[in-house]
Design a protein around this motif. Structure first.
Motif, PDB file in Angstrom:
ATOM      1  N   ALA B 406       0.816  -1.223   0.000  1.00 26.45           N
ATOM      2  CA  ALA B 406       0.000   0.000   0.000  1.00 26.45           C
ATOM      3  C   ALA B 406       0.844   1.263   0.000  1.00 26.45           C
ATOM      4  O   ALA B 406       0.502   2.251  -0.645  1.00 26.45           O
ATOM      5  N   ARG B 407       1.968   1.216   0.695  1.00 26.71           N
ATOM      6  CA  ARG B 407       2.775   2.442   0.743  1.00 26.71           C
ATOM      7  C   ARG B 407       3.682   2.595  -0.477  1.00 26.71           C
ATOM      8  O   ARG B 407       4.391   3.583  -0.618  1.00 26.71           O
ATOM      9  N   LYS B 408       3.695   1.584  -1.342  1.00 25.67           N
ATOM     10  CA  LYS B 408       4.451   1.646  -2.597  1.00 25.67           C
ATOM     11  C   LYS B 408       5.895   2.091  -2.375  1.00 25.67           C
ATOM     12  O   LYS B 408       6.364   3.064  -2.968  1.00 25.67           O
ATOM     13  N   THR B 409       6.573   1.407  -1.511  1.00 29.40           N
ATOM     14  CA  THR B 409       7.956   1.789  -1.245  1.00 29.40           C
ATOM     15  C   THR B 409       8.913   1.292  -2.336  1.00 29.40           C
ATOM     16  O   THR B 409       9.938   1.906  -2.584  1.00 29.40           O
ATOM     17  N   LYS B 410       8.563   0.170  -2.978  1.00 32.49           N
ATOM     18  CA  LYS B 410       9.427  -0.362  -4.045  1.00 32.49           C
ATOM     19  C   LYS B 410       8.563  -0.932  -5.165  1.00 32.49           C
ATOM     20  O   LYS B 410       7.460  -1.401  -4.901  1.00 32.49           O
ATOM     21  N   PRO B 411       9.084  -0.921  -6.379  1.00 31.05           N
ATOM     22  CA  PRO B 411       8.330  -1.542  -7.460  1.00 31.05           C
ATOM     23  C   PRO B 411       8.130  -3.040  -7.202  1.00 31.05           C
ATOM     24  O   PRO B 411       9.081  -3.765  -6.911  1.00 31.05           O
ATOM     25  N   LEU B 412       6.884  -3.456  -7.309  1.00 30.39           N
ATOM     26  CA  LEU B 412       6.515  -4.850  -7.089  1.00 30.39           C
ATOM     27  C   LEU B 412       5.762  -5.364  -8.313  1.00 30.39           C
ATOM     28  O   LEU B 412       4.821  -4.719  -8.780  1.00 30.39           O
TER      29      LEU B 412
END
Lengths: 464, 464
Positions: B406-412
């Motif tokens: 949810a926090r989009k810290t790294k590309p997944l």
């Protein structure tokens, strides 16, 4: 060393024993028992469990010692019990075993592997698939050792594509894909650690199996490269054998559990070896599936000349690029054929290659163009792009294309992309035995695979 | 030469006139009128037809001469009438025209093109898109000049991906794809023969458009290569600009209507030029779509180190191969992170890269592994393979993954393949803003595109 008896007891057993059958849902021994019962396996089925009276409403057998001359044993007991069990099976003259249990080489337990090997040694005619595998499936008689429940892994219908997969994950994904796409599967084998039966045995068996039309092979390591490639050289030109090699880079090889050092340059080595045998190397998993779909539907490709038919210029351009990039050629249709079409189509239709019917196309024009390409001696392969967004096409165009393709005179791929309206028509064509794609590039690669294989086969037939 | 006024009247017109509106279903002038009415365009709409009293229940205007200062005219009259019509529009101070009509250069009618050019010359501030195009769409205010009916080409929802396509066919396929996959589209332009507004104008406009987050560009010819690449060099590092060049081979170039001679070596020339600008070249149509999906969901990629998480060994192997083949690196997670996981997972889980949770995985293990990768400073990109065929995963794993992402810290990227059971879960993840793939190779290529673009952008920010 185990013997060389036929593999028939695996695929057409009259009797099957599940050794380690379980009452507990979620356990492997439960899932295997349930799948065999539900699938309606027609031979004798024995569920072996020392404690249970009955499992899934069927009476149990306490021990292997109560059985005799069983065709196929499916072993799902804990790894440390496997050597003892297989020795018992050997004594009771089991013909074949699938050992699903894991916990051997793959986790570094060479000692247990050695123990298993020793336990098998006195019974050279009892053949073994596994350990550490999903085992086998024969869609025709519903022999099914897979422990993945049907609601998670829908079984495909019976058909002509057979799969050999060293990896259970790739194997089960393949099966799931086939059932979703409604492609028929013949035999499926996930062979795991290959203690006895290996890729060479399985390839040999499937090439000689009359029900298998196309073979798909996912390999990581090959135990004996020389043996495998010698066999493949003798066999792989007889039927399409599509192969994906996992672990072709140092990184992938490490992941496959191989030693990095021995793999240097392996991508090139494997590519060259595949080429020599006539096997069809897939560049990626998607190609593996696409090639299988294409080979099962297409007749022999007699050359490399592709006619592109389209109703959208841009898609035609991309397809023409793909033809050139894959070493195929754009066909030059005969002047007489073009002249005949010219009389029946308006001047804005581009009668070249790509043959661009434009957004003004009707069903009839597709019929004229495809009919001409199918009979033109200058055309070997057909890439037919049909974008359903244009206004004058109706659903009947599916019938027009299917009727023309019914005699399967030339390989035909249909390319179409879009929303539900397009997808419905693609499914209708697939139902009629036409292979469909969303993108020109994938279709053209599949045509290239056809052209290469059949060219190799013709050479081999001329100079065996 | 036409002027350089803003392109706003195309995308946010207060008034639109359909010139050549028609009462006859199947005609372009009918479809355009119907789409604008049905879509609920909120500005003033004028339907221009010399004969009709009303069309689709709306009163008609007899002629352009009755109108004044209209923001956008959509011209769908026969080609030979176009020069006369545009001159009238110019006199009546129309701000912008989309000329859908075809029958100019593209069929070799240079004379009519010249006539059109002359008719436009006195009105340099009236900008023109077309002729021979689908025109424009702005999903936000439902300005829509496309003549493809909604039931054949479902319009996508509003969103951040904008498309520039020289080809109508590729353009409409793109839109259909976006609506099927439920991706939001900002603006869409099919610009055809580019008599006035060309790819450079449109790229400039979209880079400066705050509602556009990702730009997708399908090009065949570029009228002025120098102008385009100079502009792209200034602009393309600011936002992801994904580009597919059709006609990169002699065969494709011929199909695109270019002269073969001038295209020799163009594939290399274009590749080099794209690289210099920071544009993201797609190798095929599927990559074009995949990259767009990935960029719209992913945060900045801070490096090239990929952590693979899987529950199936074979898929992990194939992914690791793809990492190496694409010039990315396998990440080495921190010892402390691995040690922490070791305590919470059984010994058969392979805590390497690929991190193989095996077929025994639970939802919780996916949570632990993804959580660790998201916080590990040695990991830049994540490829998470999840094969739903294994027994202990439940649907809640979607929530586990979504919450962590949810926090989009790294590309997944999430990779999953299978039948309906898998597809349902993939759609649920897509709904939560996670980009999903069926095959590891495609996911890894998309991660590579992210890594390359953001690396270029960082360099550009340091040394503009």
């Amino acid at each position: 060393m185990p013997g060389t008896a036929s593999l028939e007891p695996f695929f057409s057993p009259q009797s099957v024993a599940v050794i380690g059958a379980s009452r507990t849902p979620g356990k492997i021994g439960y899932a295997v028992s349930e799948n065999l019962i539900k699938a309606g396996f027609k031979g004798k089925l024995f569920l072996v469990n020392p404690q249970a009276e009955e499992i899934l409403g069927r009476p149990c057998v306490k021990s292997v010692s109560q059985l005799n001359g069983i065709d196929l044993g499916i072993v799902c007991v804990p790894a440390e019990l496997v050597p003892g069990i297989v020795a018992e099976c050997g004594k009771k003259r089991f013909k074949a075993l699938v050992i699903i249990s894991s916990g051997f080489d793959e986790i570094g337990n060479q000692e247990l592997t050695e123990k298993l090997r020793r336990a098998l040694r006195p019974f050279p005619t009892m053949r073994v698939i596994g350990p550490n595998c999903l085992g086998i499936m024969n869609m025709k008689n519903r022999v099914d050792s897979l422990f993945l429940p049907e609601y998670r892994l829908k079984r495909p219908k019976p058909g002509g594509i057979s799969f050999i997969s060293q990896s259970g994950a790739v194997g089960s994904a393949i099966l799931d894909w086939a059932s979703m796409m409604d492609y028929g599967v013949g035999k499926f084998i996930s062979y795991g650690n290959a203690l006895d039966i290996d890729e060479t045995d399985l390839l040999t068996y499937l090439v000689n199996d009359p029900e298998t039309k196309v073979i798909v092979l996912y390999l990581e390591g090959v135990k004996s490269g020389r043996k495998f490639f010698e066999a493949a050289k003798k066999l792989a030109w007889k039927k399409p054998v599509i192969v994906l090699k996992g672990g072709i880079t140092a990184e992938g090889g490490k992941a496959a559990g191989s030693h990095t050092g021995s793999l240097a340059g392996s991508a090139q080595v494997y590519a060259a070896a595949f080429k020599q045998t006539g096997m069809i190397p897939a560049g990626c998993l998607q190609d593996l599936f696409d090639y299988a779909r294409t080979f099962i539907h297409a007749p022999e490709a007699r050359g490399k000349r592709v006619q592109i038919i389209t109703d959208g210029g841009g898609y035609g351009v991309v397809a023409a690029d793909a033809v050139a990039l894959n070493g195929l050629q754009l066909a030059n249709m005969q002047e007489s054929a073009l002249a005949a079409m010219r009389k029946q189509m308006p001047s804005y239709v581009v009668l070249k290659n790509p043959l661009d019917l434009t957004g003004g196309t009707s069903n009839e024009w597709y019929g004229l163009a495809l009919g001409a390409a199918l009979t033109d001696k200058n055309v070997d392969l057909i890439a037919l792009i049909i974008l359903f967004q244009v206004p004058n096409l109706t659903s009947d165009v599916v019938q027009v294309i299917s009727n023309l393709n019914a005699r399967k005179t030339k390989p035909l791929t249909v390319i179409s992309v879009g929303g539900e309206f397009s997808e419905v028509h693609k499914r209708a064509m697939e139902h009629d035995g036409i292979v469909t794609f969303s993108y020109p590039e994938n279709a053209i690669r599949s045509l290239k695979a056809l052209a290469d294989f059949y060219e190799f086969q013709r050479k081999k037939k001329r100079k065996p």
